[in-house]
Enzyme design. Structure first.
Site, PDB file in Angstrom:
ATOM      1  N   TRP A   1       0.742  -1.680   0.278  1.00 24.19           N
ATOM      2  CA  TRP A   1      -0.392   0.136   0.089  1.00 24.19           C
ATOM      3  C   TRP A   1       0.930   0.900   0.101  1.00 24.19           C
ATOM      4  O   TRP A   1       0.062   2.258  -0.708  1.00 24.19           O
ATOM      5  CB  TRP A   1      -0.841   0.194   0.983  1.00 24.19           C
ATOM      6  N   HIS A   2       1.907   1.360   0.879  1.00 26.67           N
ATOM      7  CA  HIS A   2       2.284   1.942   1.039  1.00 26.67           C
ATOM      8  C   HIS A   2       3.966   2.932  -0.748  1.00 26.67           C
ATOM      9  O   HIS A   2       4.087   4.021  -1.232  1.00 26.67           O
ATOM     10  CB  HIS A   2       3.911   2.121   2.443  1.00 26.67           C
ATOM     11  N   GLY A   3       3.897   1.374  -1.325  1.00 26.05           N
ATOM     12  CA  GLY A   3       4.580   2.388  -2.691  1.00 26.05           C
ATOM     13  C   GLY A   3       4.764   1.354  -3.218  1.00 26.05           C
ATOM     14  O   GLY A   3       4.772  -0.425  -2.246  1.00 26.05           O
TER      15      GLY A   3
END
Length: 520
Positions: free
Chosen positions: A322-324
């Site tokens: 989700w963060h990258g």
């Protein structure tokens, strides 16, 4: 538009507040809400007006899907809505990463062109997925698109959270007193905003100059020694915390100016004495989302130990993704999934074999230290641009790239310096940077372990929607007396403290820097 910019503080914010309260008094609540929606959309479109198209389409589609789900619990429609939202994230955020890795495997050179990542897509998409699920469960219903638009676009929490629930936000805007100027809300809101601004512009940006160069060196393929690696890793550990928690505090403070109370996003996570406790305190609204809509949806702990462990690992893996779109984020998620599984196994062993039934201070300190080191190691993969750069930092932290101490320091240690050199310690240049790096790290470590947070400072005034209490969780650094001594009150001393934080933060406005979580 950044919270820590002159145009936001001196133009956008006061104009938005004046419009909101004036229109509420003159023409009623709905007009005030409309003005706040327009202000929020203007805020979002400041970076790139084309971003607004996706946001408006997303809001319109999810509003109609949620409305139908509220009237008719159609599971297929829910699945379709979730898939549609995830497809948008998959294309804008992950398509390039997927194609790049496919090309590497099959030897092709496919290209999707230059896909521009819309600002805050992860935050407003997850928020709307939660709305769809809550609508399906009958937890919430929405009959006004204007109200729904405010729920999604409310500018204090639009760009980087906290991730809010429809049932927590809209009832607040239904209260008539929200549309009347409240001096207490202004005092609390400005104080929390000032604390957040200070954390971001003075602390996070202040230590960033000692974190970024070291990671840049490693990402360029150059080795870093033991003290340089640990200095850079710790500096980023504190930079990220004060940057993102500072943003979250500013968001909570800004919302309070409008009479809105947002949920807490950070609760002194570096005080945590185990990794599960860390995740109850770090990016709390995302942790709750992953727990409620991923971990529990996978089965949670209902299908045996093996399934519970795998569900935990998958949840954290998706949290990393989700963060990258990058392998470093996947590795970071996998690390934390592994940490949580180890912690779960250890807690089970403690119960089964009656280990450490009376947790001494030494035991809690040891578990805190292990937890903190594990988190710092994880942040190396989170921060490094390349996998090779992360591994260089890790090797340096293990001492595999040598140990260097500035010659000026070694010269002042006399025979001890000679002994250290005989053990393989190498003299180097850069004594000032070495001292400043470790001075910043030492001071900020003391800050995060001893000072109270806004939840504790404002718990008597309901500073946030969260129910956390400094006595409710086991940590090595509860700082009970300090917390009780520094709770907020409407006094001249607190006004001076807020003014000092605000003034120090504003002195940095000419050196505006973006918040780290804007890239996620």
């Amino acid at each position: 538009m950044l919270f820590n910019s002159a145009e936001f503080i001196f133009l956008f914010l006061p104009i938005s507040l004046l419009l909101f309260f004036y229109l509420a008094k003159r023409w009623g609540n709905e007009v005030a809400i409309a003005s706040l929606v327009v202000s929020s959309l203007f805020f979002y479109g400041w970076w790139n007006p084309s971003y607004l198209v996706l946001l408006l389409i997303s809001m319109a589609l999810n509003y109609h899907l949620g409305k139908h789900l509220g009237n008719n619990n159609n599971k297929k429609r829910l699945v379709f809505g979730i898939a549609l939202n995830l497809a948008a994230i998959a294309y804008f955020k992950y398509a390039g990463f997927i194609v790049f890795n496919l090309n590497a495997v099959i030897g092709e050179s496919w290209s999707l062109g230059n896909i521009i990542l819309p600002l805050a897509i992860s935050f407003f998409t997850f928020q709307q997925i939660a709305y769809l699920v809550d609508s399906y469960k009958g937890i919430t219903k929405e009959y006004s698109f204007l109200h729904y638009a405010l729920f999604v676009s409310f500018f204090p929490q639009l760009i980087a959270g906290p991730i809010v629930h429809h049932k927590d936000m809209l009832p607040q805007f239904s209260s008539f007193k929200r549309y009347q100027i409240n001096s207490t809300n202004f005092k609390i809101g400005l104080t929390i905003f000032a604390i957040g601004l200070f954390k971001k512009t003075v602390l996070a940006d202040g230590i960033a100059v000692y974190a970024n160069p070291i990671f840049n060196i490693a990402d360029a393929g150059n080795n870093v020694d033991f003290f340089m690696a640990w200095g850079g890793a710790l500096a980023y550990t504190f930079q990220l915390y004060f940057d993102f928690s500072g943003y979250s505090d500013m968001a909570i403070g800004l919302a309070r100016l409008f009479g809105i109370v947002l949920p807490l996003n950070f609760y002194s996570p570096y005080k945590a004495a185990n990794i599960a406790e860390f995740w109850r305190r770090w990016h709390i609204t995302l942790s709750h989302f992953l727990r409620d809509y991923v971990y529990i949806a996978l089965g949670g702990n209902r299908n045996g130990k093996i399934k519970r462990y795998s569900n935990l690992f998958i949840t954290m893996l998706l949290g990393g993704l989700w963060h990258g779109a990058g392998w470093n984020f996947i590795i970071w998620g996998a690390l934390h999934g592994t940490y949580l599984m180890i912690n779960l196994g250890w807690q089970a062993m403690k119960v089964k074999y009656s280990l450490f039934t009376a947790e001494s201070k030494l035991y809690i300190f040891t578990t805190w230290l292990i937890t903190f080191i594990a988190v710092v190691i994880g942040w190396v993969f989170f921060r490094a641009v390349t996998l090779d750069g992360a591994l260089i930092i890790i090797k340096g932290m293990l001492g595999l790239n040598g140990i260097e101490i500035p010659n000026a320091l070694l010269a002042r240690t006399g025979s001890l310096g000679d002994m250290l050199q005989s053990w393989g310690v190498t003299p180097s240049n850069g004594g000032k940077v070495f001292i400043m790096t470790w001075l910043w790290n030492s001071v900020l470590l003391i800050f995060v372990l001893t000072l109270p947070n806004i939840q504790d400072l404002f718990f008597k005034q309901q500073g946030t929607l969260s129910r956390f209490n400094y006595e409710s969780r086991s940590t090595f650094w509860p700082a009970r007396q300090l917390t009780l001594s520094f709770t907020w009150s409407d006094t001249r001393q607190w006004a001076l403290f807020s003014g000092a934080c605000l003034a120090l933060g504003m002195l940095t406005l000419s050196q505006v820097s973006e918040f780290l979580y804007f890239q996620f």
